[in-house]
Design a protein around this motif. Structure first.
Motif, PDB file in Angstrom:
ATOM      1  N   PHE A   3       0.822  -1.199   0.000  1.00 23.68           N
ATOM      2  CA  PHE A   3       0.000   0.000   0.000  1.00 23.68           C
ATOM      3  C   PHE A   3       0.865   1.261   0.000  1.00 23.68           C
ATOM      4  N   ILE A   4       1.910   1.255   0.823  1.00 22.36           N
ATOM      5  CA  ILE A   4       2.798   2.418   0.912  1.00 22.36           C
ATOM      6  C   ILE A   4       3.550   2.614  -0.400  1.00 22.36           C
ATOM      7  N   ILE A   5       4.077   1.519  -0.943  1.00 19.69           N
ATOM      8  CA  ILE A   5       4.803   1.603  -2.222  1.00 19.69           C
ATOM      9  C   ILE A   5       3.881   2.160  -3.303  1.00 19.69           C
ATOM     10  N   ASN A   6       2.648   1.649  -3.340  1.00 17.05           N
ATOM     11  CA  ASN A   6       1.693   2.091  -4.349  1.00 17.05           C
ATOM     12  C   ASN A   6       1.390   3.575  -4.213  1.00 17.05           C
ATOM     13  N   TYR A   7       1.192   4.043  -2.970  1.00 12.73           N
ATOM     14  CA  TYR A   7       0.807   5.440  -2.778  1.00 12.73           C
ATOM     15  C   TYR A   7       1.947   6.393  -3.139  1.00 12.73           C
ATOM     16  N   PHE A   8       3.159   6.060  -2.712  1.00 12.34           N
ATOM     17  CA  PHE A   8       4.304   6.908  -3.065  1.00 12.34           C
ATOM     18  C   PHE A   8       4.552   6.869  -4.571  1.00 12.34           C
ATOM     19  N   GLU A  13       4.285   9.547  -9.786  1.00 16.45           N
ATOM     20  CA  GLU A  13       3.714   9.583 -11.140  1.00 16.45           C
ATOM     21  C   GLU A  13       3.019  10.914 -11.401  1.00 16.45           C
ATOM     22  N   GLY A  14       2.272  11.389 -10.401  1.00 16.83           N
ATOM     23  CA  GLY A  14       1.597  12.664 -10.544  1.00 16.83           C
ATOM     24  C   GLY A  14       2.574  13.810 -10.714  1.00 16.83           C
ATOM     25  N   PHE A  15       3.663  13.771  -9.930  1.00 14.82           N
ATOM     26  CA  PHE A  15       4.684  14.823 -10.006  1.00 14.82           C
ATOM     27  C   PHE A  15       5.313  14.875 -11.393  1.00 14.82           C
ATOM     28  N   VAL A  16       5.644  13.722 -11.938  1.00 16.57           N
ATOM     29  CA  VAL A  16       6.308  13.658 -13.252  1.00 16.57           C
ATOM     30  C   VAL A  16       5.335  14.016 -14.374  1.00 16.57           C
ATOM     31  N   GLY A  25      -0.824  14.380 -19.715  1.00 12.63           N
ATOM     32  CA  GLY A  25      -0.466  13.946 -18.363  1.00 12.63           C
ATOM     33  C   GLY A  25      -1.644  13.479 -17.536  1.00 12.63           C
ATOM     34  N   LYS A  26      -2.752  14.215 -17.591  1.00 13.42           N
ATOM     35  CA  LYS A  26      -3.934  13.853 -16.803  1.00 13.42           C
ATOM     36  C   LYS A  26      -4.494  12.500 -17.235  1.00 13.42           C
ATOM     37  N   LYS A  27      -4.590  12.299 -18.537  1.00 10.80           N
ATOM     38  CA  LYS A  27      -5.137  11.035 -19.038  1.00 10.80           C
ATOM     39  C   LYS A  27      -4.249   9.865 -18.633  1.00 10.80           C
ATOM     40  N   LEU A  28      -2.940  10.053 -18.761  1.00  7.86           N
ATOM     41  CA  LEU A  28      -2.014   8.988 -18.369  1.00  7.86           C
ATOM     42  C   LEU A  28      -2.113   8.698 -16.879  1.00  7.86           C
ATOM     43  N   PHE A  29      -2.224   9.756 -16.077  1.00  7.58           N
ATOM     44  CA  PHE A  29      -2.318   9.592 -14.619  1.00  7.58           C
ATOM     45  C   PHE A  29      -3.584   8.840 -14.248  1.00  7.58           C
ATOM     46  N   VAL A  30      -4.697   9.196 -14.882  1.00 13.03           N
ATOM     47  CA  VAL A  30      -5.971   8.518 -14.626  1.00 13.03           C
ATOM     48  C   VAL A  30      -5.858   7.027 -14.958  1.00 13.03           C
ATOM     49  N   ILE A  31      -5.310   6.726 -16.110  1.00 13.86           N
ATOM     50  CA  ILE A  31      -5.209   5.330 -16.565  1.00 13.86           C
ATOM     51  C   ILE A  31      -4.275   4.524 -15.674  1.00 13.86           C
ATOM     52  N   ILE A 115      -7.421  16.965 -10.868  1.00  8.35           N
ATOM     53  CA  ILE A 115      -7.641  15.521 -10.886  1.00  8.35           C
ATOM     54  C   ILE A 115      -6.583  14.784 -10.075  1.00  8.35           C
ATOM     55  N   TYR A 116      -5.363  15.278 -10.092  1.00 14.11           N
ATOM     56  CA  TYR A 116      -4.277  14.634  -9.347  1.00 14.11           C
ATOM     57  C   TYR A 116      -4.604  14.567  -7.857  1.00 14.11           C
TER      58      TYR A 116
END
Length: 348
Positions: A3-8, A13-16, A25-31, A115-116
């Motif tokens: 869970f921690i690994i996934n959240y970080f 991913e959001g930062f990049v 970026g938004k579409k990629l982040f959502v997917i 969205i992020y």
């Protein structure tokens, strides 16, 4: 640990993506985040999550043509359908989780200006309780979220229809009808309203059991009052969401009067959710009801931050919210909330 690994990983991913891929970026982040969260909830072992084993048993009953008479018609029909097409319980869990997440993501995409941050809030404050414990109620919550914009647009027939569909999966969705009369109340988001809400929280805490008994009879869940779920709840979430509501009040008071109207429905939703949380201090089972309303925090908080005039302060507030969400993530895991720990994949 997963869970921690996934959240970080989601935060990274959001930062990049926010800075390097401005157009997509938004579409990629959502997917990407959708696939990550869907994998975690779908690939879990049947011992992970409080109600997981019970829902898998429902699948087995369906395959053996055992009548499941005590659940709602929509859920009963869906389980029967899954009994005919699912060959493993992993497919079955995915068949519940993915539609639910699609509905939550749809609500975020249609209503959030950030969205992020909205997805970070969902992954931290909503994901565990909904996907690892509630299952069919989580799907009902996802459905009623689609009615929020309809109520704001005064499309009442479609609003009522969506709630009825949600009730076919879990009858507790009927509580969302409360938002209809509340939406007609004319009120300003200010300090006086905050004081009134705090006072109502105190009343809900004192008379919580009486209010619960009345409500349980109305929606047909009196049987829960004879179980261990009728014990007193804890103060963590009532206090936490009251603080979040007060924070949203402060941010809203700083917004232009023309902007405040946009937040009215979402603010009212959050306030109702907070009141239900304070009722849950008397009866623990009530802590499942607020999620019909507190989903609005996924959009109202990010939107208020976006509307802040001082962009430097907005960035600081945004970072503080993310840090808070990380701390909440650690707290939920430390307490093994909703039986999520120890996490195991289905092949382990």
């Amino acid at each position: 640990m997963i869970f921690i690994i996934n959240y970080f990983l989601m935060i990274a991913e959001g930062f990049v993506l926010k800075r390097r891929f401005l157009k997509c970026g938004k579409k990629l982040f959502v997917i990407i985040t959708f696939l990550q969260l869907a994998a975690i909830v779908s690939l879990r072992k049947k011992t992970v999550g409080i109600d997981t084993a019970m829902y898998i048993q429902l699948l087995e009953w369906s395959k053996n043509d055992i009548e499941i008479y005590w659940i709602e018609a929509g859920s009963r029909a869906y389980i029967h359908l899954l009994g005919n097409i699912c060959t493993t319980y992993t497919e079955y869990l995915a068949a519940w989780a993915i539609p639910t997440m699609v509905l939550f993501y749809r609500y975020i995409i249609r209503n959030s200006k950030d969205i992020y941050l909205s997805i970070y809030i969902f992954a931290s404050l909503m994901f565990y309780f909904l996907e690892f414990s509630l299952v069919r109620q989580a799907l009902a919550i996802g459905i009623v979220l689609q009615a929020v914009s309809l109520l704001d647009e005064r499309k009442y027939f479609r609003y009522i229809l969506i709630i009825l569909i949600a009730m076919s999966f879990h009858s507790s969705a009927a509580v969302f009808f409360l938002l209809l009369p509340i939406s007609f109340v004319k009120c300003k988001i200010n300090l006086s309203l905050s004081i009134m809400i705090v006072a109502l929280c105190g009343i809900c805490a004192v008379f919580g059991r009486i209010l619960t008994e009345i409500g349980a009879r109305l929606i047909g869940y009196s049987s829960y009052l004879q179980t261990e779920y009728a014990n007193a709840g804890n103060v963590l979430h009532p206090a936490l969401f009251l603080i979040i509501l007060m924070f949203c009040t402060i941010l809203s008071m700083g917004a232009k009067s023309t902007k405040k109207r946009k937040f009215k429905i979402e603010y009212e939703m959050l306030a109702v959710g907070v009141l239900f949380y304070w009722i849950s201090l008397s009866v623990q089972i009530v802590n499942r009801i607020p999620y019909y309303f507190t989903g609005s925090v996924m959009t109202i908080l990010p939107n208020l931050i976006v509307e802040m005039k001082n962009r430097k302060q907005a960035k600081i507030v945004n970072i503080c919210v993310i840090v808070f969400l990380v701390l909440y993530e650690f707290l939920m895991i430390a307490q093994s909330a909703q039986g999520i720990m120890p996490y195991q994949f289905f092949w382990e």
